[in-house]
Design a protein around this motif. Structure first.
Motif, mmCIF file in Angstrom:
data_model
loop_
_atom_site.group_PDB
_atom_site.id
_atom_site.type_symbol
_atom_site.label_atom_id
_atom_site.label_comp_id
_atom_site.label_asym_id
_atom_site.label_seq_id
_atom_site.Cartn_x
_atom_site.Cartn_y
_atom_site.Cartn_z
ATOM 1 N N GLU A 95 -16.608 85.299 -54.140
ATOM 2 C CA GLU A 95 -16.489 83.883 -54.006
ATOM 3 C C GLU A 95 -18.215 83.231 -53.930
ATOM 4 O O GLU A 95 -18.417 82.394 -54.645
ATOM 5 N N VAL A 96 -19.109 83.942 -53.522
ATOM 6 C CA VAL A 96 -20.541 83.717 -53.615
ATOM 7 C C VAL A 96 -21.256 83.650 -55.127
ATOM 8 O O VAL A 96 -21.824 82.767 -55.567
ATOM 9 N N ALA A 97 -20.792 84.718 -55.926
ATOM 10 C CA ALA A 97 -21.002 84.924 -57.156
ATOM 11 C C ALA A 97 -20.658 83.714 -58.117
ATOM 12 O O ALA A 97 -21.168 82.871 -58.795
ATOM 13 N N GLU A 98 -19.283 83.241 -57.720
ATOM 14 C CA GLU A 98 -18.505 82.021 -58.357
ATOM 15 C C GLU A 98 -19.197 80.724 -57.972
ATOM 16 O O GLU A 98 -19.441 79.951 -58.800
ATOM 17 N N ARG A 99 -19.542 80.537 -56.936
ATOM 18 C CA ARG A 99 -20.339 79.432 -56.483
ATOM 19 C C ARG A 99 -21.629 79.258 -57.158
ATOM 20 O O ARG A 99 -22.175 78.229 -57.537
ATOM 21 N N LEU A 100 -22.512 80.586 -57.487
ATOM 22 C CA LEU A 100 -23.708 80.457 -57.780
ATOM 23 C C LEU A 100 -23.798 80.155 -59.446
ATOM 24 O O LEU A 100 -24.436 79.545 -60.114
ATOM 25 N N GLU A 101 -22.600 80.792 -59.989
ATOM 26 C CA GLU A 101 -22.364 80.731 -61.425
ATOM 27 C C GLU A 101 -21.969 79.193 -61.720
ATOM 28 O O GLU A 101 -22.602 78.577 -62.705
ATOM 29 N N ARG A 102 -21.298 78.466 -60.765
ATOM 30 C CA ARG A 102 -20.973 77.180 -60.915
ATOM 31 C C ARG A 102 -22.331 76.119 -60.683
ATOM 32 O O ARG A 102 -22.453 75.104 -61.476
ATOM 33 N N HIS A 103 -23.178 76.670 -59.810
ATOM 34 C CA HIS A 103 -24.301 75.985 -59.403
ATOM 35 C C HIS A 103 -25.361 75.948 -60.614
ATOM 36 O O HIS A 103 -25.906 74.850 -60.981
ATOM 37 N N VAL A 104 -25.459 77.025 -61.466
ATOM 38 C CA VAL A 104 -26.040 77.209 -62.716
ATOM 39 C C VAL A 104 -25.720 76.287 -63.718
ATOM 40 O O VAL A 104 -26.327 75.783 -64.357
ATOM 41 N N ARG A 105 -24.173 76.482 -63.788
ATOM 42 C CA ARG A 105 -23.532 75.720 -65.081
ATOM 43 C C ARG A 105 -23.705 74.345 -65.005
ATOM 44 O O ARG A 105 -24.043 73.493 -65.811
ATOM 45 N N GLU A 106 -23.534 73.749 -63.498
ATOM 46 C CA GLU A 106 -23.684 72.437 -63.329
ATOM 47 C C GLU A 106 -25.036 71.735 -63.204
ATOM 48 O O GLU A 106 -25.393 70.362 -63.554
ATOM 49 N N GLY A 107 -25.873 72.448 -62.897
ATOM 50 C CA GLY A 107 -27.567 72.224 -62.500
ATOM 51 C C GLY A 107 -28.399 72.421 -63.558
ATOM 52 O O GLY A 107 -29.550 71.735 -63.671
ATOM 53 N N HIS A 108 -28.098 73.342 -64.694
ATOM 54 C CA HIS A 108 -29.208 73.871 -65.588
ATOM 55 C C HIS A 108 -28.324 73.870 -66.785
ATOM 56 O O HIS A 108 -27.740 74.806 -67.113
ATOM 57 N N PHE A 109 -28.660 72.887 -67.692
ATOM 58 C CA PHE A 109 -27.922 72.667 -69.031
ATOM 59 C C PHE A 109 -28.191 73.910 -69.825
ATOM 60 O O PHE A 109 -29.470 74.130 -70.022
ATOM 61 N N ALA A 110 -27.418 74.438 -70.703
ATOM 62 C CA ALA A 110 -27.621 75.491 -71.650
ATOM 63 C C ALA A 110 -28.197 76.839 -71.030
ATOM 64 O O ALA A 110 -28.789 77.707 -71.829
ATOM 65 N N VAL A 111 -27.924 76.988 -69.960
ATOM 66 C CA VAL A 111 -28.262 78.504 -69.193
ATOM 67 C C VAL A 111 -26.836 79.186 -69.128
ATOM 68 O O VAL A 111 -26.106 78.650 -68.228
ATOM 69 N N ASP A 112 -26.884 80.364 -69.571
ATOM 70 C CA ASP A 112 -25.661 81.354 -69.371
ATOM 71 C C ASP A 112 -25.966 81.994 -68.198
ATOM 72 O O ASP A 112 -27.028 82.268 -67.699
ATOM 73 N N SER A 113 -24.925 82.755 -67.731
ATOM 74 C CA SER A 113 -24.991 83.707 -66.568
ATOM 75 C C SER A 113 -23.987 84.596 -66.755
ATOM 76 O O SER A 113 -22.851 84.734 -67.264
#
Length: 584
Positions: A549-567
């Motif tokens: 769940e922590v990894a999913e939260r962090l992936e979502r944080h990157v996706r929503e806050g940093h455009f065009a950054v993959d994880s």
């Protein structure tokens, strides 16, 4: 001038012993004919002492970086020395040396009587040497005279007869051991026939010489030649057969069991008693050393799988190593010389290992990658990518010898070595130098984190030239910033302020940059800081206990806050750091 037997003296002793074994290693290897003529006793003793010295250095470094800067006590250092030797012990003689050091630590860690240094300190060393001998004899299933055990007894007895300060006692122990070493050919026929002294005993005398020099400030008298004149040897009274340990006495590796099995074992004392009996029935040269739940097991057997299975039944074996003693097969494959052991096989934890075959070795691959990683998941990831992985345990960094072994297992003409830890750069450099001496072209890429190693491995291309491949991998690693989350164990000063025990620390490129109370939120702050300067790919390596769940939260944080950054997320399984982050 004479020195006190304190923490600094032990550190000096380890350094002097390691240097001396480094100089004598080849000579000791050359006279190794008992219990198996596999020509590695000097190397095994060097690696054992190297591990002990690293542990002692770590004890000093740990105190130097603590909140209240202090120096380790004698007890701290001798316990670290004994533990380091235990986890790094190699071969029959290295395992016995580890038990000798443990015995000394048992006494020296108790401190000296109220009378202070001087004669009381000397008495402590006498008792330590006697305790060392007692424990070593208990560890060996079938002790044989004319070996390292005989030399250890002579050292203890000479120390007990000596009068004076601790330096005098140490010098007496060295002289007694040196005299006993010269008598070993008259006690063991295989040594007499070969015209050599016992290799393990030679190594112990070298180690005791380091102790004498550390305490007296003067180098001890040089050892006599390792190969005494034939007229000084007792005539051989037998023509072969088996000695008290059940080992071949003809000096040939194919005269005894086919495999050497070594592993560390986490087990209760009661389980180890049954393990000794089972392994004793399986083979010979059985040495089980350690205590307090951690043991080092060494045995020569024909059924390597059964020896490993016995360890699994007793507890949790790990760092499992199996070496084949098929000297003929190795010679056919073009090894450097006769009587060398076959390739070492390193097995995963609790493996149901099968013995390796004794056939000729395959042709070397053109190129390989060796990567040091902190978890089983990362090791599996590297293996899937075709690399040879060296998985580390908490507080037990690999010695240079382990990295050399990994290079050998890679069996390639060219090897790229990824240490993935700043603290391992010197170790990797030493391993590379040794591998180059064996004819392997090695390049060390100074990766500081596992995520930099992943980035380098991702661009590895065996089809291009070695130099081009190393440049590309180095560039990819250098373009990857890294961070690591950890939980503070105590109150301490950091670059980001004062942290308390239990705080979550976000370390960027090795320095504490964020202090938080909750892991996911702290990780988000770390990600934002790192991505503020740009980035295209985020790599998240999850620790052993970190929920998905922590990894999913962090992936979502990157996706929503940093455009065009993959994880990308990997389950690394590292036991210490809950999360490792890479930004490319």
């Amino acid at each position: 001038m004479p020195h006190t037997l304190d923490a600094d003296a032990v550190r000096t002793w380890c350094g002097l012993a390691l240097d001396a074994l480094g100089r004598a290693r080849a000579d000791i290897d050359a006279i190794n004919v008992y219990p198996v003529a596999d020509g590695d006793t000097g190397t095994n003793l060097y690696l054992t002492v190297e591990s002990a010295a690293r542990a002692v250095d770590a004890a000093f470094d740990g105190h130097a970086t603590s909140a209240a800067v202090s120096r380790p006590t004698l007890a701290d250092v001798v316990r670290a020395m004994a533990h380091g030797a235990l986890i790094g012990a190699r071969g029959n003689s290295g395992t016995i040396l580890a038990q000798l050091l443990r015995g000394m630590a048992d006494v020296l860690a108790d401190g000296t009587p109220d009378g202070g240094p001087g004669e009381d300190e000397a008495d402590g060393l006498r008792r330590a040497l006697r305790r060392a001998v007692d424990l070593a004899y208990l560890a060996v299933a079938h002790p044989v005279e004319g070996t390292v055990l005989t030399v250890a007894v002579a050292a203890a007895e000479s120390a007990e007869r000596a009068t004076g300060d601790v330096a005098t006692v140490a010098r007496a122990a060295y002289e007694g051991a040196r005299t006993a070493l010269q008598a070993t050919p008259g006690q063991l026929d295989v040594l007499a026939r070969a015209g050599v002294v016992d290799a393990g005993g030679y190594g112990l005398v070298t180690v005791l010489g380091g102790l004498a020099q550390a305490l007296s400030g003067e180098a001890p008298a040089a050892l006599a030649p390792a190969r005494p004149g034939r007229d000084a040897l007792a005539p051989a009274g037998t023509t072969g057969g088996r000695d008290l340990a059940g080992c071949s006495t003809d000096g040939a590796p194919d005269g005894g069991p086919a495999f050497e099995v070594i592993y560390l074992l986490e087990a209760d004392d009661t389980a180890v008693t049954a393990l000794r009996q089972r392994l004793d029935a399986l083979g010979d040269s059985l040495v089980v050393v350690g205590g307090d739940g951690l043991w080092n097991v060494h045995v020569h057997v024909d059924d390597a799988g059964a020896a490993v299975e016995a360890g699994i039944q007793a507890g949790r074996p790990y760092r499992i190593r199996i070496s084949h003693f098929d000297g003929a097969a190795v010679r056919k494959a073009g090894a450097d010389g006769p009587d060398r052991p076959g390739p070492a096989i390193v097995l995963p934890d609790q493996s149901g290992a099968q013995p390796p075959t004794g056939g000729p070795r395959a042709e070397r691959a053109p190129r390989a990658v060796v990567a040091v990683v902190p978890g089983d998941g990362l090791a599996a990831l590297c293996a899937e990518a075709g690399a040879t992985a060296v998985a580390t345990c908490p507080g037990e960094p690999p010695a240079s010898g382990e990295l050399v072994d990994a290079v050998r297992r890679a069996h390639a003409r060219e090897v790229v070595l990824l240490p993935n830890d700043t603290e391992l750069h010197h170790t990797a450099a030493a391993a590379a130098a040794q591998a180059r001496a064996e004819g392997v072209r090695v390049a060390v890429i100074p990766t500081r984190s596992a995520v930099q190693g992943i980035a380098a491995l991702a661009v590895h291309e065996p089809g291009r030239s070695f130099d081009e491949d190393v440049v590309a991998m180095t560039s990819a690693a250098g373009a990857t910033r890294y961070a690591e989350l950890a939980v503070a164990e105590r109150q301490s000063w950091t670059m980001a302020g004062v942290c308390q025990a239990g705080d979550v620390l976000g370390m960027i490129d090795g320095d504490v940059a964020v202090i938080g109370s909750e892991l996911a939120a702290t990780a988000e702050t770390v990600l934002d800081r790192m991505l503020a300067s740009g980035g295209e790919m985020v790599t998240l390596v999850l620790g052993a206990d970190l929920p998905d769940e922590v990894a999913e939260r962090l992936e979502r944080h990157v996706r929503e806050g940093h455009f065009a950054v993959d994880s990308v997320v990997y389950r690394g399984g590292q036991p210490t750091a809950p999360l490792i982050i890479g930004i490319e």
